[in-house]
Design a protein around this motif. Structure first.
Motif, PDB file in Angstrom:
ATOM      1  N   LEU A 180      58.529  46.828  20.873  1.00  0.00           N
ATOM      2  CA  LEU A 180      58.666  47.699  22.035  1.00  0.00           C
ATOM      3  C   LEU A 180      58.700  46.881  23.324  1.00  0.00           C
ATOM      4  O   LEU A 180      59.457  47.203  24.256  1.00  0.00           O
ATOM      5  N   ARG A 181      57.901  45.819  23.384  1.00  0.00           N
ATOM      6  CA  ARG A 181      57.864  44.976  24.588  1.00  0.00           C
ATOM      7  C   ARG A 181      59.174  44.208  24.770  1.00  0.00           C
ATOM      8  O   ARG A 181      59.534  43.859  25.891  1.00  0.00           O
ATOM      9  N   GLN A 182      59.879  43.941  23.671  1.00  0.00           N
ATOM     10  CA  GLN A 182      61.079  43.104  23.730  1.00  0.00           C
ATOM     11  C   GLN A 182      62.363  43.906  23.920  1.00  0.00           C
ATOM     12  O   GLN A 182      63.437  43.327  24.063  1.00  0.00           O
ATOM     13  N   LEU A 183      62.280  45.229  23.937  1.00  0.00           N
ATOM     14  CA  LEU A 183      63.480  46.048  24.084  1.00  0.00           C
ATOM     15  C   LEU A 183      64.157  45.765  25.413  1.00  0.00           C
ATOM     16  O   LEU A 183      63.514  45.667  26.460  1.00  0.00           O
ATOM     17  N   THR A 184      65.484  45.655  25.358  1.00  0.00           N
ATOM     18  CA  THR A 184      66.238  45.332  26.568  1.00  0.00           C
ATOM     19  C   THR A 184      67.618  45.976  26.500  1.00  0.00           C
ATOM     20  O   THR A 184      67.995  46.570  25.477  1.00  0.00           O
ATOM     21  N   LYS A 185      68.370  45.868  27.581  1.00  0.00           N
ATOM     22  CA  LYS A 185      69.705  46.454  27.651  1.00  0.00           C
ATOM     23  C   LYS A 185      70.567  45.945  26.498  1.00  0.00           C
ATOM     24  O   LYS A 185      70.580  44.746  26.205  1.00  0.00           O
ATOM     25  N   GLY A 186      71.281  46.843  25.856  1.00  0.00           N
ATOM     26  CA  GLY A 186      72.108  46.477  24.711  1.00  0.00           C
ATOM     27  C   GLY A 186      71.449  46.777  23.383  1.00  0.00           C
ATOM     28  O   GLY A 186      72.095  46.686  22.340  1.00  0.00           O
ATOM     29  N   ASP A 187      70.147  47.130  23.414  1.00  0.00           N
ATOM     30  CA  ASP A 187      69.438  47.494  22.186  1.00  0.00           C
ATOM     31  C   ASP A 187      69.601  48.990  21.902  1.00  0.00           C
ATOM     32  O   ASP A 187      69.802  49.794  22.812  1.00  0.00           O
ATOM     33  N   LEU A 188      69.481  49.334  20.632  1.00  0.00           N
ATOM     34  CA  LEU A 188      69.443  50.731  20.190  1.00  0.00           C
ATOM     35  C   LEU A 188      68.231  50.884  19.294  1.00  0.00           C
ATOM     36  O   LEU A 188      67.981  50.064  18.408  1.00  0.00           O
ATOM     37  N   VAL A 189      67.479  51.954  19.518  1.00  0.00           N
ATOM     38  CA  VAL A 189      66.332  52.277  18.669  1.00  0.00           C
ATOM     39  C   VAL A 189      66.695  53.478  17.802  1.00  0.00           C
ATOM     40  O   VAL A 189      67.218  54.480  18.300  1.00  0.00           O
ATOM     41  N   ILE A 190      66.436  53.353  16.502  1.00  0.00           N
ATOM     42  CA  ILE A 190      66.639  54.463  15.572  1.00  0.00           C
ATOM     43  C   ILE A 190      65.304  54.799  14.925  1.00  0.00           C
ATOM     44  O   ILE A 190      64.671  53.930  14.311  1.00  0.00           O
ATOM     45  N   PHE A 191      64.872  56.037  15.081  1.00  0.00           N
ATOM     46  CA  PHE A 191      63.642  56.500  14.447  1.00  0.00           C
ATOM     47  C   PHE A 191      63.986  57.392  13.255  1.00  0.00           C
ATOM     48  O   PHE A 191      64.856  58.265  13.347  1.00  0.00           O
ATOM     49  N   PHE A 192      63.285  57.172  12.144  1.00  0.00           N
ATOM     50  CA  PHE A 192      63.269  58.129  11.041  1.00  0.00           C
ATOM     51  C   PHE A 192      61.942  58.863  11.124  1.00  0.00           C
ATOM     52  O   PHE A 192      60.877  58.239  11.148  1.00  0.00           O
ATOM     53  N   SER A 193      61.998  60.184  11.152  1.00  0.00           N
ATOM     54  CA  SER A 193      60.767  60.956  11.350  1.00  0.00           C
ATOM     55  C   SER A 193      60.821  62.240  10.535  1.00  0.00           C
ATOM     56  O   SER A 193      61.561  63.165  10.861  1.00  0.00           O
ATOM     57  N   PHE A 194      60.031  62.249   9.448  1.00  0.00           N
ATOM     58  CA  PHE A 194      59.973  63.421   8.570  1.00  0.00           C
ATOM     59  C   PHE A 194      58.510  63.792   8.322  1.00  0.00           C
ATOM     60  O   PHE A 194      57.615  62.959   8.424  1.00  0.00           O
ATOM     61  N   PRO A 195      58.240  65.051   7.984  1.00  0.00           N
ATOM     62  CA  PRO A 195      56.852  65.456   7.683  1.00  0.00           C
ATOM     63  C   PRO A 195      56.285  64.667   6.500  1.00  0.00           C
ATOM     64  O   PRO A 195      57.048  64.294   5.604  1.00  0.00           O
ATOM     65  N   ARG A 196      54.976  64.412   6.485  1.00  0.00           N
ATOM     66  CA  ARG A 196      54.116  64.631   7.617  1.00  0.00           C
ATOM     67  C   ARG A 196      54.401  63.573   8.659  1.00  0.00           C
ATOM     68  O   ARG A 196      54.400  62.402   8.326  1.00  0.00           O
ATOM     69  N   TYR A 197      54.645  63.999   9.894  1.00  0.00           N
ATOM     70  CA  TYR A 197      55.087  63.060  10.913  1.00  0.00           C
ATOM     71  C   TYR A 197      54.050  61.963  11.125  1.00  0.00           C
ATOM     72  O   TYR A 197      52.850  62.210  11.145  1.00  0.00           O
ATOM     73  N   TYR A 198      54.567  60.754  11.286  1.00  0.00           N
ATOM     74  CA  TYR A 198      53.707  59.594  11.538  1.00  0.00           C
ATOM     75  C   TYR A 198      52.892  59.835  12.811  1.00  0.00           C
ATOM     76  O   TYR A 198      53.436  60.187  13.862  1.00  0.00           O
ATOM     77  N   PHE A 199      51.603  59.646  12.721  1.00  0.00           N
ATOM     78  CA  PHE A 199      50.670  60.054  13.768  1.00  0.00           C
ATOM     79  C   PHE A 199      51.062  59.585  15.174  1.00  0.00           C
ATOM     80  O   PHE A 199      51.134  60.400  16.099  1.00  0.00           O
ATOM     81  N   PRO A 200      51.369  58.275  15.405  1.00  0.00           N
ATOM     82  CA  PRO A 200      51.644  57.842  16.790  1.00  0.00           C
ATOM     83  C   PRO A 200      53.115  57.884  17.190  1.00  0.00           C
ATOM     84  O   PRO A 200      53.458  57.373  18.252  1.00  0.00           O
ATOM     85  N   ILE A 201      54.006  58.451  16.390  1.00  0.00           N
ATOM     86  CA  ILE A 201      55.436  58.265  16.642  1.00  0.00           C
ATOM     87  C   ILE A 201      55.897  58.858  17.964  1.00  0.00           C
ATOM     88  O   ILE A 201      56.804  58.326  18.612  1.00  0.00           O
ATOM     89  N   GLY A 202      55.281  59.949  18.410  1.00  0.00           N
ATOM     90  CA  GLY A 202      55.662  60.518  19.704  1.00  0.00           C
ATOM     91  C   GLY A 202      55.429  59.540  20.832  1.00  0.00           C
ATOM     92  O   GLY A 202      56.296  59.351  21.705  1.00  0.00           O
ATOM     93  N   ASN A 203      54.276  58.871  20.811  1.00  0.00           N
ATOM     94  CA  ASN A 203      53.973  57.896  21.855  1.00  0.00           C
ATOM     95  C   ASN A 203      54.870  56.667  21.747  1.00  0.00           C
ATOM     96  O   ASN A 203      55.309  56.109  22.761  1.00  0.00           O
ATOM     97  N   ILE A 204      55.180  56.241  20.529  1.00  0.00           N
ATOM     98  CA  ILE A 204      56.062  55.085  20.338  1.00  0.00           C
ATOM     99  C   ILE A 204      57.452  55.399  20.880  1.00  0.00           C
ATOM    100  O   ILE A 204      58.083  54.570  21.549  1.00  0.00           O
TER     101      ILE A 204
END
Length: 280
Positions: A180-204
Motif C-alpha cells: 500500500l505504501r508503494q502504490l504509485t501512478k500507473g499501478d492498478l489494484v484488484i481486490f477479490f472479496s467474497f463472504p465471509r468478507y476479510y475483516f480489514p478489507i474495507g480499510n485496505i
C-alpha cells in the motif's frame, strides 16, 4: 486480554484527550495496523507526543508496539471470520441415491446461477476493466483465503499476456502494508472479496484509494466492503446451498476478462493460435 479490552479497562481513568484517542482506536481497529504516527495524529487531531504518551499509558513503549498489538487483534479477528464457512447437509441414509440426489440439486443450482450470469453479462464493465489493465504498469492482486484461488488464476492469465501481475496475500499484514505504501501512478489494484468478507478489507481498499490508483473489485455484491472505494466492479454471485462461495462464476468471469484482453492486444491473425496456448 486483547488491546480493545485493555483500552476499555483503562478508559474511566483516561484524560479527555486520551479518551478521544481511545474512541478513534476502538472505532477503527483494523486501520491501526496500516497507519503512521503522523496520519493518526492528523486523524485524531492531537500531537504525536500526546499519542506516544497514550501508548505508554497502555503499556506500549513505542507506537510500533501499539500497532503490533492491533495487528495481533486483527489476525485473531481474521481467524474468527475465516472459520467454518459451510455446512454439511444431513443425509437421510448413507446410500448412493441420496448422495446423488443432493449432488444433482447442487448442480442444478449452479447451472441456474451460471445461466443467469451469462444472460446478463456486464460487457461494459468487462471492457472497462480490460482497458484499465492494459493501461497499467503494475497490477497488484489482493486476495485472502478462498479468494486466492481466483487470484492465482487471474495472475497466471495476466502473466501469459506479459502483464506485470503480483499476488498479495491479505493475511500477510506486513506485506499488505508495504505494498500500500508503494502504490504509485500507473499501478492498478484488484481486490477479490467474497463472504465471509476479510475483516480489514474495507480499510485496505480505503488506503489504496487514498494513493490515487484505480481499483477493480471482483466481488459478489456492490454492498461488499471494498466496493465503495472501487472505480470498477465485476459482480460474481457465489452463494450456494452448501458453501458460501462457489468459484464457478468468478472463474468464468476471469476467463471472459482474459478473452477480452486477448482480443485487444493480439493481432487478428494470431488470436486463434494464442487462444490455443491458454489451455496450458
Amino acid at each position: 486480554m486483547d488491546i480493545l479490552e485493555h483500552i476499555q479497562e483503562l478508559y474511566p481513568n483516561l484524560t479527555k484527550k486520551q479518551k478521544s484517542i481511545a474512541d478513534y482506536l476502538t472505532a477503527n481497529p483494523e486501520e491501526i495496523s496500516y497507519i503512521t504516527l503522523a496520519q493518526l495524529s492528523q486523524q485524531t487531531q492531537v500531537s504525536e507526543l500526546t499519542l506516544l504518551r497514550f501508548c505508554q499509558k497502555l503499556g506500549c513503549s513505542t507506537f510500533v508496539g501499539l500497532k503490533e498489538q492491533f495487528r495481533d487483534y486483527t489476525q485473531r479477528m481474521i481467524r474468527i471470520a475465516s472459520s467454518s464457512s459451510y455446512f454439511i447437509p444431513e443425509l437421510e441414509t448413507g446410500e448412493a441415491p441420496e448422495r446423488e440426489r443432493i449432488l444433482l440439486k447442487i448442480c442444478n443450482h449452479e447451472a441456474s446461477a451460471f445461466s443467469g450470469f451469462i444472460s446478463d453479462l456486464p460487457f461494459d464493465s468487462i471492457i472497462a476493466a480490460s482497458d484499465e489493465i492494459r493501461r497499467s504498469n503494475r497490477i497488484f492482486i489482493f486476495a485472502h483465503d478462498i479468494s486466492k484461488v481466483p487470484g492465482e488464476f487471474l495472475k497466471s492469465r495476466l502473466l501469459i499476456l506479459y502483464f506485470n501481475a503480483i499476488l498479495i496475500d491479505l493475511s500477510d499484514l506486513e506485506q499488505t502494508q508495504k505494498t500500500l505504501r508503494q502504490l504509485t501512478k500507473g499501478d492498478l489494484v484488484i481486490f477479490f472479496s467474497f463472504p465471509r468478507y476479510y475483516f480489514p478489507i474495507g480499510n485496505i481498499a480505503k488506503k489504496a484509494s487514498e494513493a490515487g490508483v484505480p481499483i477493480l473489485t471482483i466481488t459478489d455484491s456492490d454492498a461488499s466492503p471494498a466496493a465503495c472505494y472501487s472505480n470498477l466492479l465485476l459482480i460474481c454471485p457465489t452463494s450456494t446451498e452448501l458453501f458460501y462461495n462457489s468459484m464457478t462464476i468468478p472463474i468464468a468471469m476471469l476467463n471472459i476478462l482474459a478473452s477480452c484482453l486477448v482480443i485487444d492486444i493480439i493481432s487478428p491473425a494470431e488470436r486463434q493460435s494464442f487462444i490455443d496456448t491458454l489451455s496450458s
